[in-house]
Design a protein around this motif. Structure first.
Motif, PDB file in Angstrom:
ATOM      1  N   LEU A   1      -3.217 -31.332 -19.681  1.00 54.22           N
ATOM      2  CA  LEU A   1      -3.853 -30.269 -19.724  1.00 54.22           C
ATOM      3  C   LEU A   1      -3.705 -29.079 -18.639  1.00 54.22           C
ATOM      4  CD1 LEU A   1      -5.753 -29.188 -22.432  1.00 54.22           C
ATOM      5  CD2 LEU A   1      -7.894 -29.781 -20.756  1.00 54.22           C
ATOM      6  N   LYS A   2      -3.514 -27.972 -18.668  1.00 53.26           N
ATOM      7  CA  LYS A   2      -3.059 -27.176 -17.721  1.00 53.26           C
ATOM      8  C   LYS A   2      -4.165 -25.914 -17.710  1.00 53.26           C
ATOM      9  CE  LYS A   2       2.011 -27.443 -17.560  1.00 53.26           C
ATOM     10  NZ  LYS A   2       3.340 -26.902 -17.634  1.00 53.26           N
ATOM     11  N   LYS A   3      -4.663 -25.656 -19.136  1.00 54.71           N
ATOM     12  CA  LYS A   3      -5.745 -24.834 -19.086  1.00 54.71           C
ATOM     13  C   LYS A   3      -6.991 -25.047 -19.752  1.00 54.71           C
ATOM     14  CE  LYS A   3      -2.420 -20.865 -18.365  1.00 54.71           C
ATOM     15  NZ  LYS A   3      -2.020 -19.589 -18.908  1.00 54.71           N
ATOM     16  N   LEU A   4      -7.926 -24.974 -19.199  1.00 55.28           N
ATOM     17  CA  LEU A   4      -9.421 -25.213 -20.056  1.00 55.28           C
ATOM     18  C   LEU A   4     -10.362 -24.150 -19.776  1.00 55.28           C
ATOM     19  CD1 LEU A   4     -10.950 -27.388 -21.328  1.00 55.28           C
ATOM     20  CD2 LEU A   4     -11.521 -28.331 -19.064  1.00 55.28           C
TER      21      LEU A   4
ATOM     22  N   LEU B   1      -8.792 -31.870  -8.662  1.00 51.62           N
ATOM     23  CA  LEU B   1      -8.072 -30.614  -9.153  1.00 51.62           C
ATOM     24  C   LEU B   1      -6.725 -30.050  -8.197  1.00 51.62           C
ATOM     25  CD1 LEU B   1     -10.750 -29.151 -11.093  1.00 51.62           C
ATOM     26  CD2 LEU B   1      -9.238 -31.097 -11.719  1.00 51.62           C
TER      27      LEU B   1
ATOM     28  N   GLN C   1      -3.248 -26.710 -23.301  1.00 47.34           N
ATOM     29  CA  GLN C   1      -4.563 -25.495 -23.373  1.00 47.34           C
ATOM     30  C   GLN C   1      -5.457 -25.865 -24.378  1.00 47.34           C
ATOM     31  OE1 GLN C   1      -3.142 -21.311 -22.613  1.00 47.34           O
ATOM     32  NE2 GLN C   1      -4.768 -20.609 -24.337  1.00 47.34           N
TER      33      GLN C   1
ATOM     34  N   PHE D   1      -7.770 -34.437 -14.349  1.00 45.13           N
ATOM     35  CA  PHE D   1      -6.919 -33.241 -14.502  1.00 45.13           C
ATOM     36  C   PHE D   1      -6.188 -32.777 -13.277  1.00 45.13           C
ATOM     37  CE2 PHE D   1     -10.569 -31.755 -17.761  1.00 45.13           C
ATOM     38  CZ  PHE D   1      -9.682 -32.289 -18.778  1.00 45.13           C
TER      39      PHE D   1
ATOM     40  N   LEU E   1      -9.239 -23.138 -14.769  1.00 48.84           N
ATOM     41  CA  LEU E   1     -10.447 -23.779 -15.196  1.00 48.84           C
ATOM     42  C   LEU E   1     -11.414 -22.503 -15.403  1.00 48.84           C
ATOM     43  CD1 LEU E   1     -12.303 -26.032 -16.136  1.00 48.84           C
ATOM     44  CD2 LEU E   1     -12.732 -26.257 -13.575  1.00 48.84           C
TER      45      LEU E   1
ATOM     46  N   LEU F   1      -4.147 -29.708 -14.054  1.00 51.23           N
ATOM     47  CA  LEU F   1      -4.884 -28.305 -14.526  1.00 51.23           C
ATOM     48  C   LEU F   1      -4.611 -27.266 -13.444  1.00 51.23           C
ATOM     49  CD1 LEU F   1      -7.066 -27.758 -16.831  1.00 51.23           C
ATOM     50  CD2 LEU F   1      -8.733 -27.990 -15.019  1.00 51.23           C
TER      51      LEU F   1
END
Length: 345
Positions: free
Chosen positions: A151-154, A192, A131, A170, A176, A173
């Motif tokens: 990365l899972k949360k941006l 994605l 994150q 990603f 987003l 992800l």
């Protein structure tokens, strides 16, 4: 769902529901949705303050959750001792550059919300990061994240980003957040495949497009943009929440394949009829306030939604009817909330 207040506060709440609720404090989120928060004042941080010397801050080498919020940090340095850190929060500081984090390879979450950062850089060693929040900064592009494949949360809310790019890596992800930027075109999202939530509110987007590859998307928010036509959603068969308030949409259409929708928010548009949603049998919340609905028979479109609990129709011509609430209750007996008021039995 909490009852909404009237007037401007109600409009702000409509928008807020469609924004991600994990980035930033509650007050800042509430004020930021319509782009009325200066990043330099995002959470009341006094940017005229002088940075402190990191030597004056005590760090615990054993700490896994490191909280350095509003410490007047001007430069990231001296954090090498935090080898066990899993989460690092540096929000509401005076940081201008991302640097000196290479040794923190155990980090899972990094929070740089509300600083003065102009570029995404020097993050390539943080390959375990899941994150990343760099909201309320001065970023102009998405870059420098190629190595963050876990990365899972941006969160990049409220920057100056003009285009969606450099996201191909990603594949993990899930969320987003690009709200309150300067984006004009939805693009470069095809890779994605795991994305579940996409937030693009308060940009300059004119068309719903290039979403076909997002088969796992369940939440889509594109409020407060310049969209005039409901289209391009046919492949989003998993979609459960759709937020499109404060656009220029004139006709409800193009939702034939979105049968799993539980929340549909098309408030504050230019819609004259409730139509083409009779197949949305799983609807629980329907927000249609601030449109041009004037025919009571339009409510027949909602009768198949047996679980419908919340309906917003205020500030439509229908509301002028003295029997406004009573007629809604009779037409939609499952409803438990009409506009901001719950129904009393």
């Amino acid at each position: 769902m909490a009852a909404r207040s009237v007037g401007e506060l109600q409009d702000m709440e409509v928008d807020r529901r469609g924004e991600s609720e994990e980035s930033g404090d509650d007050d800042t989120r509430r004020r930021s949705i319509n782009g009325d928060v200066d990043p330099s004042q995002a959470a009341g941080t006094g940017k005229e303050e002088s940075p402190v010397d990191m030597d004056t801050i005590t760090l615990d080498p054993e700490e896994e959750d490191v909280d350095l919020v509003h410490c007047r940090i001007g430069k990231i340095e001296g954090l090498e001792v935090l080898q066990k850190a899993k989460t690092l929060s540096l929000r509401q500081n005076l940081i201008k550059k991302i640097e000196n984090l290479d040794s923190l390879t155990s980090l899972r979450e990094l929070d740089l919300y509300d600083n003065q950062i102009r570029k995404l850089e020097n993050l390539h060693q943080l390959t375990e990061l899941e994150q990343l929040d760099v909201s309320f900064n001065i970023l102009r592009k998405v870059e420098g994240l190629e190595q963050l494949t876990s990365l899972k949360k941006l969160f990049l809310l409220h920057n100056k980003i003009s285009g969606i790019a450099n996201l191909d890596h990603f594949t993990c992800l899930e969320m987003l957040e690009l709200g309150s930027n300067r984006i004009r075109v939805i693009e470069n999202l095809d890779a994605l495949s795991s994305l579940q939530s996409l937030f693009l509110g308060t940009n300059k987007i004119t068309k719903l497009q290039n979403l076909d590859g997002l088969h796992n998307l369940t939440v889509l928010s594109i409020q407060s943009n310049r969209i005039t036509k409901l289209e391009g959603l046919q492949n989003l068969v998993s979609l459960k929440e759709l937020y499109l308030s404060h656009n220029g949409i004139e006709v409800i259409e193009g939702l034939e394949n979105n049968k799993k929708l539980t929340t549909l928010d098309i408030a504050a548009n230019r819609i004259k009829r409730i139509e083409n949603i009779g197949h949305l049998t799983e609807l629980q919340e329907f927000w249609m306030n601030d449109n041009q609905i004037d025919n009571w028979s339009d409510l027949d479109e909602l009768k198949n939604a047996r679980s419908l609990e919340t309906v917003y129709l205020e500030r439509n011509p229908l509301q002028k009817d003295p029997q406004y609430r009573r007629k809604i209750m009779l037409a939609l007996p499952s409803v438990r909330q009409i506009d901001a008021a719950f129904i009393r039995f």
